[in-house]
Design a protein around this motif. Sequence first.
Motif, PDB file in Angstrom:
ATOM      1  N   GLY A   1       0.822  -1.220   0.000  1.00 56.12           N
ATOM      2  CA  GLY A   1       0.000   0.000   0.000  1.00 56.12           C
ATOM      3  C   GLY A   1       0.845   1.254   0.000  1.00 56.12           C
ATOM      4  N   ILE A   2       1.897   1.271   0.816  1.00 61.15           N
ATOM      5  CA  ILE A   2       2.798   2.423   0.871  1.00 61.15           C
ATOM      6  C   ILE A   2       3.499   2.617  -0.470  1.00 61.15           C
ATOM      7  CG2 ILE A   2       4.905   3.321   1.969  1.00 61.15           C
ATOM      8  CD1 ILE A   2       2.332   3.446   3.646  1.00 61.15           C
ATOM      9  N   SER A   3       3.832   1.515  -1.124  1.00 58.13           N
ATOM     10  CA  SER A   3       4.484   1.606  -2.439  1.00 58.13           C
ATOM     11  C   SER A   3       3.559   2.259  -3.462  1.00 58.13           C
ATOM     12  CB  SER A   3       4.909   0.212  -2.922  1.00 58.13           C
ATOM     13  OG  SER A   3       5.853  -0.346  -2.043  1.00 58.13           O
ATOM     14  N   TYR A   4       2.287   1.857  -3.455  1.00 62.11           N
ATOM     15  CA  TYR A   4       1.323   2.486  -4.364  1.00 62.11           C
ATOM     16  C   TYR A   4       1.143   3.970  -4.027  1.00 62.11           C
ATOM     17  CZ  TYR A   4      -0.309  -1.678  -6.855  1.00 62.11           C
ATOM     18  OH  TYR A   4      -0.389  -2.773  -7.673  1.00 62.11           O
ATOM     19  N   LEU A   5       1.138   4.289  -2.744  1.00 64.34           N
ATOM     20  CA  LEU A   5       1.027   5.687  -2.330  1.00 64.34           C
ATOM     21  C   LEU A   5       2.221   6.491  -2.840  1.00 64.34           C
ATOM     22  CD1 LEU A   5      -0.209   8.028  -0.718  1.00 64.34           C
ATOM     23  CD2 LEU A   5       0.938   7.106   1.319  1.00 64.34           C
ATOM     24  N   ALA A   6       3.414   5.948  -2.670  1.00 58.97           N
ATOM     25  CA  ALA A   6       4.627   6.631  -3.145  1.00 58.97           C
ATOM     26  C   ALA A   6       4.585   6.804  -4.663  1.00 58.97           C
ATOM     27  CB  ALA A   6       5.866   5.842  -2.733  1.00 58.97           C
TER      28      ALA A   6
ATOM     29  N   LYS B   1       8.981  12.102 -10.112  1.00 58.45           N
ATOM     30  CA  LYS B   1       9.886  11.693 -11.186  1.00 58.45           C
ATOM     31  C   LYS B   1       9.152  10.995 -12.329  1.00 58.45           C
ATOM     32  CE  LYS B   1      13.860  11.327  -8.193  1.00 58.45           C
ATOM     33  NZ  LYS B   1      14.971  10.526  -7.724  1.00 58.45           N
ATOM     34  N   ILE B   2       7.998  10.445 -12.027  1.00 64.02           N
ATOM     35  CA  ILE B   2       7.210   9.755 -13.042  1.00 64.02           C
ATOM     36  C   ILE B   2       5.913  10.535 -13.209  1.00 64.02           C
ATOM     37  CG2 ILE B   2       6.081   7.608 -13.708  1.00 64.02           C
ATOM     38  CD1 ILE B   2       7.901   6.179 -11.683  1.00 64.02           C
ATOM     39  N   SER B   3       5.613  10.914 -14.426  1.00 65.83           N
ATOM     40  CA  SER B   3       4.362  11.648 -14.619  1.00 65.83           C
ATOM     41  C   SER B   3       3.272  10.662 -15.044  1.00 65.83           C
ATOM     42  CB  SER B   3       4.531  12.754 -15.660  1.00 65.83           C
ATOM     43  OG  SER B   3       4.862  12.219 -16.905  1.00 65.83           O
ATOM     44  N   PHE B   4       2.192  10.709 -14.315  1.00 64.47           N
ATOM     45  CA  PHE B   4       1.054   9.840 -14.570  1.00 64.47           C
ATOM     46  C   PHE B   4      -0.120  10.664 -15.053  1.00 64.47           C
ATOM     47  CE2 PHE B   4       3.281   7.332 -11.292  1.00 64.47           C
ATOM     48  CZ  PHE B   4       3.329   6.113 -11.935  1.00 64.47           C
TER      49      PHE B   4
END
Length: 133
Positions: free
Chosen positions: A31-36, A42-45
């Motif tokens: 969950g924390i990884s998805y939050l980060a 650095k990555i545009s979504f």
Amino acid sequence: KPMELDVAKFQTELADQTSLSVISDYYFYLGISYLALARSKKISFLENEKKSNLNNAIKNLLQSKEIGNLNKLGKQDKVLYFLGVTYGLAGSKEKMEVEFEKIANSNELNDSNREKMKEIQKILSDRRKKWLI
């Protein structure tokens, strides 16, 4: 006659608790990884990808919380905190407040964290007043 300890049963229960703790931690860190990822500079979504990452963060943090609560694994404050943060970022202010209030009412907080949660509650209270105006 002294009470006899069923070593096999004790080891099984200990292994079960340890396994459940590891599984709960797995969902927490996922969950924390998805939050980060949702917050990455650095990555545009695209907006829908960001929302998807936040929803996945919420889903996994809820899973961690549920496993912890059902199996009485102890402190859930870190899960509640990040769940609250994620709800806030996803636009669910009411759910964010609920999670933060659970932490503020927790007996597990040390004095420093209790003061921080009081500050957060004051900010939330001030915002509620603004939202009602």
